[in-house]
Design a protein around this motif. Sequence first.
Motif, PDB file in Angstrom:
ATOM      1  N   PRO A   2       0.824  -1.202   0.000  1.00  0.00           N
ATOM      2  CA  PRO A   2       0.000   0.000   0.000  1.00  0.00           C
ATOM      3  C   PRO A   2       0.859   1.254   0.000  1.00  0.00           C
ATOM      4  CG  PRO A   2      -0.585  -1.445   1.843  1.00  0.00           C
ATOM      5  CD  PRO A   2       0.602  -2.030   1.149  1.00  0.00           C
ATOM      6  N   GLY A   3       0.415   2.253  -0.741  1.00  0.00           N
ATOM      7  CA  GLY A   3       1.127   3.517  -0.783  1.00  0.00           C
ATOM      8  C   GLY A   3       2.283   3.542  -1.769  1.00  0.00           C
ATOM      9  N   GLU A   4       2.573   2.419  -2.404  1.00  0.00           N
ATOM     10  CA  GLU A   4       3.659   2.424  -3.380  1.00  0.00           C
ATOM     11  C   GLU A   4       3.207   3.149  -4.642  1.00  0.00           C
ATOM     12  OE1 GLU A   4       6.158  -0.904  -5.767  1.00  0.00           O
ATOM     13  OE2 GLU A   4       5.994  -1.155  -3.605  1.00  0.00           O
ATOM     14  N   ARG A   5       4.050   4.038  -5.137  1.00  0.00           N
ATOM     15  CA  ARG A   5       3.684   4.826  -6.308  1.00  0.00           C
ATOM     16  C   ARG A   5       3.999   4.049  -7.589  1.00  0.00           C
ATOM     17  NH1 ARG A   5       6.697  10.300  -5.892  1.00  0.00           N
ATOM     18  NH2 ARG A   5       8.377   8.913  -5.296  1.00  0.00           N
ATOM     19  N   GLN A  41       1.249  15.611  -9.422  1.00  0.00           N
ATOM     20  CA  GLN A  41       0.618  15.265  -8.150  1.00  0.00           C
ATOM     21  C   GLN A  41       1.496  14.355  -7.300  1.00  0.00           C
ATOM     22  OE1 GLN A  41      -3.000  13.497  -9.581  1.00  0.00           O
ATOM     23  NE2 GLN A  41      -4.013  15.456  -9.892  1.00  0.00           N
ATOM     24  N   GLY A  42       2.644  13.930  -7.847  1.00  0.00           N
ATOM     25  CA  GLY A  42       3.545  13.059  -7.103  1.00  0.00           C
ATOM     26  C   GLY A  42       3.138  11.602  -7.103  1.00  0.00           C
ATOM     27  N   ALA A  43       2.246  11.210  -8.032  1.00  0.00           N
ATOM     28  CA  ALA A  43       1.741   9.838  -8.056  1.00  0.00           C
ATOM     29  C   ALA A  43       2.661   8.875  -8.797  1.00  0.00           C
ATOM     30  CB  ALA A  43       0.352   9.804  -8.686  1.00  0.00           C
ATOM     31  N   ILE A  44       3.639   9.411  -9.549  1.00  0.00           N
ATOM     32  CA  ILE A  44       4.545   8.580 -10.336  1.00  0.00           C
ATOM     33  C   ILE A  44       5.963   8.796  -9.817  1.00  0.00           C
ATOM     34  CG2 ILE A  44       5.367   7.993 -12.657  1.00  0.00           C
ATOM     35  CD1 ILE A  44       2.358   7.637 -12.439  1.00  0.00           C
ATOM     36  N   VAL A  47      10.260  10.257 -11.917  1.00  0.00           N
ATOM     37  CA  VAL A  47      10.125  11.275 -12.961  1.00  0.00           C
ATOM     38  C   VAL A  47       9.751  12.609 -12.335  1.00  0.00           C
ATOM     39  CG1 VAL A  47       9.496   9.697 -14.833  1.00  0.00           C
ATOM     40  CG2 VAL A  47       7.716  10.620 -13.362  1.00  0.00           C
ATOM     41  N   ASN A  48       9.893  13.682 -13.119  1.00  0.00           N
ATOM     42  CA  ASN A  48       9.480  14.997 -12.655  1.00  0.00           C
ATOM     43  C   ASN A  48       8.992  15.805 -13.845  1.00  0.00           C
ATOM     44  OD1 ASN A  48      11.883  16.853 -13.606  1.00  0.00           O
ATOM     45  ND2 ASN A  48      12.836  15.053 -12.684  1.00  0.00           N
ATOM     46  N   ALA A  49       8.288  16.889 -13.550  1.00  0.00           N
ATOM     47  CA  ALA A  49       7.806  17.793 -14.590  1.00  0.00           C
ATOM     48  C   ALA A  49       8.724  19.007 -14.622  1.00  0.00           C
ATOM     49  CB  ALA A  49       6.371  18.220 -14.292  1.00  0.00           C
ATOM     50  N   PHE A  50       9.017  19.482 -15.815  1.00  0.00           N
ATOM     51  CA  PHE A  50       9.831  20.684 -15.939  1.00  0.00           C
ATOM     52  C   PHE A  50       9.280  21.554 -17.052  1.00  0.00           C
ATOM     53  CE2 PHE A  50      11.527  18.154 -19.306  1.00  0.00           C
ATOM     54  CZ  PHE A  50      12.094  19.026 -20.221  1.00  0.00           C
TER      55      PHE A  50
END
Length: 77
Positions: A2-5, A41-44, A47-50
């Motif tokens: 549980p809670g693993e993205r 949203q930090g669900a993945i 990776v990051n958004a830029f």
Amino acid sequence: MPGERDSFVAVQKNSDGDITAFRTSSGRTLDYAQALQEVQQGAIQGVNAFKGRDGELYIRGDADGDPSNNLDNLPLF
């Protein structure tokens, strides 16, 4: 666990070689806009958004020195 993205495990590309969709570790398929929203949203993980020079938001892999997990190197689906 549980809670693993989720993470991205495969990609779809258009004829220009640009990524247009992602497959996640849980088996979901996300188009680029959905994936970008989840990244923000930090669900993945991994990776990051830029913001690109054109002012648009893009997804990129976290810089970890491992080229095998770069988004462009993921298998196609």
